[in-house]
Every structure is written in C-alpha cells, then in structure tokens.
Design a protein around this motif. Structure first.
Motif, short mmCIF file in Angstrom:
data_model
loop_
_atom_site.label_atom_id
_atom_site.label_comp_id
_atom_site.label_asym_id
_atom_site.label_seq_id
_atom_site.Cartn_x
_atom_site.Cartn_y
_atom_site.Cartn_z
N LEU A 190 0.81 -1.22 0.00
CA LEU A 190 0.00 0.00 0.00
C LEU A 190 0.84 1.28 0.00
O LEU A 190 0.29 2.37 -0.05
CB LEU A 190 -0.94 -0.01 1.21
N GLN A 191 2.18 1.13 0.06
CA GLN A 191 3.05 2.30 -0.09
C GLN A 191 3.31 2.63 -1.55
O GLN A 191 3.88 3.68 -1.86
CB GLN A 191 4.41 2.06 0.61
N LEU A 192 2.89 1.74 -2.47
CA LEU A 192 3.21 1.96 -3.88
C LEU A 192 2.66 3.26 -4.46
O LEU A 192 3.36 3.93 -5.22
CB LEU A 192 2.74 0.76 -4.71
N PRO A 193 1.41 3.65 -4.16
CA PRO A 193 0.95 4.93 -4.70
C PRO A 193 1.85 6.10 -4.31
O PRO A 193 2.00 7.05 -5.08
CB PRO A 193 -0.45 5.09 -4.09
N ARG A 194 2.46 6.01 -3.16
CA ARG A 194 3.34 7.08 -2.68
C ARG A 194 4.73 7.01 -3.30
O ARG A 194 5.36 8.04 -3.55
CB ARG A 194 3.43 6.99 -1.15
N LEU A 195 5.21 5.80 -3.56
CA LEU A 195 6.63 5.62 -3.91
C LEU A 195 6.90 5.28 -5.37
O LEU A 195 8.04 5.38 -5.81
CB LEU A 195 7.24 4.53 -3.03
N LEU A 196 5.85 4.86 -6.12
CA LEU A 196 6.13 4.42 -7.49
C LEU A 196 6.76 5.51 -8.33
O LEU A 196 7.58 5.24 -9.20
CB LEU A 196 4.84 3.92 -8.16
N LEU A 252 -3.99 -7.43 -6.14
CA LEU A 252 -4.86 -7.14 -7.27
C LEU A 252 -5.12 -5.64 -7.40
O LEU A 252 -5.12 -5.08 -8.50
CB LEU A 252 -6.19 -7.89 -7.11
N GLN A 253 -5.32 -4.99 -6.28
CA GLN A 253 -5.57 -3.55 -6.31
C GLN A 253 -4.33 -2.77 -6.75
O GLN A 253 -4.43 -1.83 -7.55
CB GLN A 253 -6.01 -3.07 -4.92
N VAL A 254 -3.19 -3.16 -6.24
CA VAL A 254 -1.95 -2.45 -6.57
C VAL A 254 -1.60 -2.65 -8.04
O VAL A 254 -1.21 -1.70 -8.74
CB VAL A 254 -0.81 -2.94 -5.65
N LEU A 255 -1.73 -3.87 -8.54
CA LEU A 255 -1.43 -4.12 -9.95
C LEU A 255 -2.37 -3.34 -10.86
O LEU A 255 -1.99 -2.92 -11.96
CB LEU A 255 -1.54 -5.62 -10.25
N GLY A 256 -3.61 -3.15 -10.44
CA GLY A 256 -4.56 -2.41 -11.23
C GLY A 256 -4.52 -0.91 -11.02
O GLY A 256 -5.23 -0.16 -11.69
N GLY A 257 -3.68 -0.45 -10.09
CA GLY A 257 -3.60 0.99 -9.83
C GLY A 257 -4.89 1.55 -9.25
O GLY A 257 -5.25 2.69 -9.52
N THR A 258 -5.58 0.76 -8.44
CA THR A 258 -6.84 1.18 -7.83
C THR A 258 -6.88 0.70 -6.38
O THR A 258 -6.84 -0.49 -6.13
CB THR A 258 -8.05 0.58 -8.58
N LEU A 259 -6.96 1.66 -5.45
CA LEU A 259 -7.13 1.30 -4.05
C LEU A 259 -8.57 1.59 -3.66
O LEU A 259 -9.05 2.72 -3.81
CB LEU A 259 -6.18 2.10 -3.15
N LEU A 260 -9.26 0.57 -3.16
CA LEU A 260 -10.64 0.73 -2.75
C LEU A 260 -10.69 1.56 -1.48
O LEU A 260 -9.91 1.34 -0.55
CB LEU A 260 -11.28 -0.63 -2.52
N GLU A 261 -11.59 2.52 -1.43
CA GLU A 261 -11.65 3.45 -0.30
C GLU A 261 -11.88 2.75 1.02
O GLU A 261 -11.33 3.12 2.05
CB GLU A 261 -12.76 4.49 -0.55
N SER A 262 -12.71 1.71 1.02
CA SER A 262 -12.99 0.99 2.27
C SER A 262 -11.72 0.40 2.84
O SER A 262 -11.54 0.33 4.06
CB SER A 262 -14.03 -0.10 2.03
N GLU A 263 -10.79 -0.02 1.98
CA GLU A 263 -9.54 -0.61 2.46
C GLU A 263 -8.59 0.47 2.95
O GLU A 263 -7.87 0.28 3.92
CB GLU A 263 -8.88 -1.41 1.34
N VAL A 290 0.29 3.14 -12.88
CA VAL A 290 1.13 1.95 -12.72
C VAL A 290 1.76 1.63 -14.08
O VAL A 290 1.20 1.97 -15.13
CB VAL A 290 0.31 0.73 -12.23
N PRO A 291 2.92 0.98 -14.09
CA PRO A 291 3.54 0.61 -15.37
C PRO A 291 2.72 -0.44 -16.11
O PRO A 291 1.92 -1.16 -15.50
CB PRO A 291 4.92 0.07 -14.95
N GLU A 292 2.93 -0.55 -17.39
CA GLU A 292 2.18 -1.49 -18.20
C GLU A 292 2.42 -2.92 -17.76
O GLU A 292 1.54 -3.79 -17.90
CB GLU A 292 2.58 -1.33 -19.67
#
Length: 677
Positions: A190-196, A252-263, A290-292
């Motif tokens: 879950l640090q990926l959105p911040r660090l990618l 699955l969320q990180v690979l898709g570049g989508t973090l669900l708000e509830s999580e 996210v990269p291809e």
C-alpha cells in the motif's frame, strides 16, 4: 384482498411495537487483528451498514447455517511450497528481544513527534530502517513488532522499503500466510501509490553503503512483480489461505492501480463505528499510475480465476479474491471483467434447476455465492442486467425480497439499475409488497427501490404514496405531515405514537398536540437514507412540509443524531429544495444554535448552515451564539464553531466583522456565478 392487507398492516404494527432497536452488524470472516487486514473490497452486509429494527435478516457470518464452510476447529491443510523449499520451523524463527522491541517502540514515537521534513528526520528514518532490515522477519512475525513495522513503512523512503522487502523475500510464502506478517506485506504494497513515482537518483547515496554485496538492489517494480509471480504459481493456495488471501486482494488492487476506499480507511486504523458503517457504494476508489507490466501481470492473475471458477464461487475465502478482482477489473480492464462475469453466470446457470425457476435462485440464497453475485450485478452493464432480469429474476422479486439472504443481492440489483426499461417491471413486481417486506424486516430493499426511483427519475410519486400507505399515514390526509419521524425511525404510525387501534377500525385523525409533545424517536441509518433519497425527488414538498412541522427540540434531535444529521445536510444541498423552502425548515432551529454548536454532529450541521447563509442570517446566528460565548469556548465542539463564526471579532469589532463577512459573501457569489456559467 382487504383481509390480507389488514393482516399485513397488523403484522407490521405488531412487529414494530414489540421490537427493541438493534444495530445489525455482520461478523467478519477473519479474526480481529491490527493493521490493514480488514476484508479487501467488501463493504457491510447491508449497503448502508444500517441499524435494523426488524429481526428477520438471517445470519451471514462465519457461523451461519448453510455457509458450506467447515466448523471453526477444522482448517485447510497448507500445501507444501511448489519449489520444494521447506518453511521455517517455529523454533527456527528469529526471536525479537524485549530490548529490541523497546528500541523500535521509542524510535517510532520519536518519528511521530519529529518534524515532517528536515535532514534530522531523514537521518533518523534511515537509521531506524537500517535496524529494521536486520530484524525484518522477527519484527514481521511478532504481534507488537508487526504493528510497529507497519507504521514504520509509512515513513519509509523508496530504497529502505525495498531493502526491508528484500530481507523478507526468502521467507515470502511464510510471511504472507502468517497472521502478523501478512499485514506487513499489505502495508508494503500500500506504499506503492506514494513511492512508485519516486526518482531513484534521489537516494543514490545509499548505494555507497555496500549493503548488497551480491548485486544491485531490486527495484520496487521488480519486487512487486516477483511477489505476483509467486502468488500466480500457487494461486489457489494463496486465495484459499485465511491470511494469504489478504495479500492476493491487496496485490490485485496495486497491480490495477486502484485502491478501494474501504480498504484505505481500514488501513489507516479507523475502527470507530462510524468508519465501520461506511457504505461501500459511497466510497470512491483512488486511482494511481502503474507501469504497463503491472496491468499485464493483472491479466495473468485474473486468468487464474478461470482455471477453476467453481472454487471461487463456492469457497468462502477464495470468493473474496474474485470479488475484489471484479471491482478492480471493472475500472481498469472492463472487457476482462465482463468475461469473468460471463463465466460466473454461465457456471451457475448450468447447475441443476431449482424447483421454482432458474438455478441461479439457489445461489442467490447461499451465503458465499450470493456475495459474489452482488459484485457481478454491481459491475454489469445495462444490457447484461436486462438479460439477467428476464432470464433469472423476473417473477421472483417478492420471494427474493422476503429471503434472509437473497434480499441483499436484490438490493445490489436495484442499486445497479440505471434505465427506466429495467426499473419499470421491477417496480411493478415489488410495489404491491412494500409493507410485507417491511414487516419481514428487510427495509434495505425498500431503500434500494426508492434510491433507484431517485436515480432513474421515474415512479417517484407512486413510491411515495406506497410508503405513506405502508407506514399507515396516507389516510386520513392529516397524518401525512407526520411522515418524517415515521420514515426516520422506521415505525408505523400507531407504533410511533403509541395508539391502540382495533383491526378494521377507521384510522383516527392526526393530533398536532400529541405530535408536538412526543420527543423524536431514535433515527435509524436506513430511515435517514430513505429521507435523503426522498429529498432528492423532483418534488419533495411533502417531506419538507413534514420537516417544517417538527418543533425546535425535535429538529435539534434530528440534527444531533449521527444518522439524522445527514437529512439536514441533504436539505441544504439537494437541488430539488428551493432557498425559500430551506429557510422555512431551518427557521425552526432559531433558539437552538448553542445546543447545535455544542454537539458533535449538530456542530457540523451548523457549519453547513453557516456556509450557505446570507449576511443577515449570519448576524442572527452570531448574535445568538454571542450571548453564551463563554460556554461555547469551554465546549470541545463549540469552540470550533466560535472560531469559524469569528465570534470574538463579532462581539468586539462589529464593523470589521461585517466587512469580513461581506467580502466572503461576495466571493461566494462570484464563485457561484462562475460555476453556473
């Protein structure tokens, strides 16, 4: 027919009268734990996590009958690692000494107190994470150490995070399936959105430390893809493992570049009742680039679902992964999402037919598969929904609405309806049974139907009339003005006012004295949502008239209620409510502003009223608050309101306050004209 209607009315009234208020909350299918280990992508059992006043609802938790899961004492036997590696024995696990635990606790406390930027903080983070790298496995598999490591990863720059991840790499399978270690892996992901997007050259100096004698440090992208490759190699095991399933869902969320708000809310550690009740459909996912290679990997992982779709439909734990996968794919790879939905419906439709229609009806009544079908309905496009209704649901809606489990997929179906062509036959089938559905304890179906009428813009007058009849306030017409407290509390007229009416007797006229003398009942979440939908109807006149009939203390109770305060928010924000109607409702709050300001939820309502008020109304509010300024300043909520109103300036420098508020009003008018253009 008359006898049946009287029987339903009597049953609804009797049920309401005999019930105590109970908040319905489904038990989580995993043990309680710290960190981001809440269910990935799953909202509350009801779309609104609502307070329910009705007993019939069915257990949907771990211990529910017919869940298909083994008793709690039986657990799935773990598969051996596919590459022949042995997992570390319990005695071989590194031990975290009390001294080391104390060091990390002090270090974390110091980091929280340190300034957010600066060379000193960077050095502190670097040193602490250097120690973490040496004891990563011991920290990750210790309950207290795991909680601290999760927080430390939130401070971590790119390279230290990669080093900690690399330190866990050799025991990745063990950590992913460990009750504490799994949360560390989730936190790292879950640090990926911040660090990618962090440029690698910012931390090139760390390469001089010589920590990697055997080669260069793997990049964050490589580490994620390596984890995905290992999960893909033994997909069924990870999806079915009690703890490993969390890693799959986060991945699955990180690979898709989508973090669900509830999580994200749960990952931040919010365990308050308000946070736990947050409706999933109101939560907005957060997208990030996210990269291809990530999307290609997501395709590979998603194809694993198709290898044995029956497992992910019928197994309770594995099913959660497919549900999250559908949500992510719906946003990022809709064609693959549609393919998975077709596979699910195709499999379920091929099973043995039920005695009363489509084989899909059997699975709608099952705890595990009904959850999956809810997600299928929510991600399906209008043509698919129309086809599902005609092939499987038509003629069965009343039966589904009465079922303790199947009524939830029906609610999701109604939530997904966006066309009048689909809503009309559904409304026609459900409308005769509104009171019966309420009596059976499933008001969520009614709220979902009203929400569909609001969204599509049809059948609004009809559904309002049916609601008045169901709550026994349609006739005589004098009773209609009492509809707001009845809808808010989900009580029939006779129950709410404590009347004893014989069956078949002519309903008595509404007594204004009786209504004003009664304190407002406890507002339920579903009742609040029902009123919010009705206030968004094209003509909410009856609801506004009923709100205007409430006394000051009754409207104050509504504003101070956690659920009821949102009704007043809707009065202030609904485009269907005119400014004149809004003022007519809010004028009842005169004399109640101090009590509003000193309430957790009421102060928020007062802030919203203040934001939309004209200068004259602001003077009235400030004058009333100023009379009890000292009391406001001592109150934990009131002093925030006093600051927002600039009450000290109002009391000491009235002209300066008026100039300031006039400038604010002028800017607001200018902004509104721009937005309107």
């Amino acid at each position: 027919m008359t006898r049946t209607l009287r029987s339903e009315r009597a049953g609804f009234s009797k049920l309401c009268r005999g019930l105590a208020h109970a908040w319905w909350q489904e038990a989580s299918p995993v043990s309680k734990g710290a960190g981001p280990g809440a269910l990935m992508g799953l909202g509350p059992r009801s779309p609104h996590k609502a307070g329910r006043r009705f007993p019939a609802g069915g257990k949907r938790g771990r211990g529910a009958k017919g869940s298909g899961r083994p008793p709690p004492g039986r657990r799935r036997q773990p598969c051996p690692p596919p590459d022949g590696r042995s997992e570390p024995a319990q005695d071989a696990l590194p031990h975290l000494s009390p001294e080391a635990l104390g060091y990390f606790r002090r270090a974390l406390s110091a980091l929280k107190e340190a300034p957010e930027t600066g060379e000193e903080r960077e050095l502190m983070v670097h040193n602490v994470l250097k120690e973490v790298e040496a004891q990563a496995l011991a920290l990750a598999t210790n309950r207290t150490g795991s909680e601290m490591l999760q927080e430390l990863l939130g401070f971590s720059p790119l390279k230290p995070l990669c080093r900690v991840w690399a330190a866990l790499r050799s025991n990745l399978r063990f950590v992913a399936c460990h009750r504490c270690g799994v949360h560390v892996l989730q936190s790292a992901l879950l640090q990926l959105p911040r660090l990618l997007g962090t440029p690698a050259e910012e931390e090139e100096e760390e390469e001089e430390d010589g920590d990697r004698k055997d080669g260069s440090l793997e990049t964050l992208e490589e580490l994620v893809l390596g984890l995905a490759a290992e999960v893909c190699d033994d997909f069924f095991f990870y999806c079915g493992d009690t703890h490993g399933t969390f890693v799959v869902r986060t991945l699955l969320q990180v690979l898709g570049g989508t973090l669900l708000e509830s999580e994200r809310a749960r990952h931040r550690g919010s365990h308050s009742p308000e946070a736990q009740r947050a409706p999933t459909r109101d939560c907005k996912p957060t997208d990030f680039e996210v990269p291809e290679t990530f999307l290609n990997c997501l395709r590979d992982l998603s194809s694993c679902f198709l290898k044995d779709i029956a497992v992910f439909i019928t197994d309770k734990i594995s099913s959660f992964c497919l549900q999250v996968g559908l949500q992510v794919l719906h946003r990022k790879l809709p064609q693959l999402c549609a393919h998975l939905c077709n596979a699910v419906i195709g499999y379920l439709s091929s099973r043995n037919s039920s005695a009363d229609g489509s084989p899909l009806l059997l699975f709608l009544r099952d705890q595990t598969s009904s959850r999956l079908l809810e997600q299928v309905l929510l991600v399906s496009d209008p043509p698919r929904l129309q086809s599902l209704f005609e092939d499987h649901f038509q003629g069965q809606l009343q039966t589904l609405a009465a079922h303790p489990i199947a009524n939830f997929p029906l609610q999701r179906f109604l939530d997904a309806v966006t066309t009048p062509e689909l809503l009309s036959p559904m409304f026609k089938e459900l409308s005769p049974a509104l009171e019966a559905v309420l009596a059976q304890g499933h008001p969520g179906v009614i709220v979902a139907l009203v929400g569909a009428c609001r969204r599509v813009g049809t059948h609004q007058a009809q559904v309002l009339q049916l609601l008045l009849e169901a709550f026994h306030c349609a006739e005589p017409s004098s009773r209609q003005v009492s509809c707001v407290p009845l809808f808010a509390t989900l009580m029939a007229y006779e129950v709410y006012y404590g009347l004893m009416e014989d069956e078949g007797a002519v309903p008595a006229e509404h007594q204004v004295e009786m209504a004003t003398a009664r304190a407002l009942g406890e507002v339920t979440v579903l009742g609040s949502l029902l009123l919010q939908h009705l206030l968004h109807f094209s003509t909410p006149d009856l609801i506004l008239r009923s709100l205007g009939a409430l006394t000051g203390p009754q409207l104050l109770s509504l504003a101070q209620s956690p659920a009821g305060s949102h009704v007043l928010d809707t009065v202030l924000s609904s485009p269907s409510v005119t400014r004149k109607q809004r003022r007519r409702v809010l004028k009842t709050l005169k004399g109640q502003y101090v009590a509003l300001a000193c309430s957790r939820h009421g102060s928020r309502v007062l802030d919203a009223i203040w934001s939309g008020a004209a200068l004259g109304a602001r003077k009235e509010i400030a004058a009333e608050l100023g009379e009890r300024n000292e009391e406001l300043l001592r109150d934990p909520f009131g002093h925030h309101v006093a600051r927002n109103v600039a009450l000290t300036t109002f009391l000491k420098r009235r002209k300066a306050w008026e100039q300031q508020q006039g400038a604010v009003a002028k800017r607001r008018r200018a902004l509104n004209s721009i937005l309107e253009d």
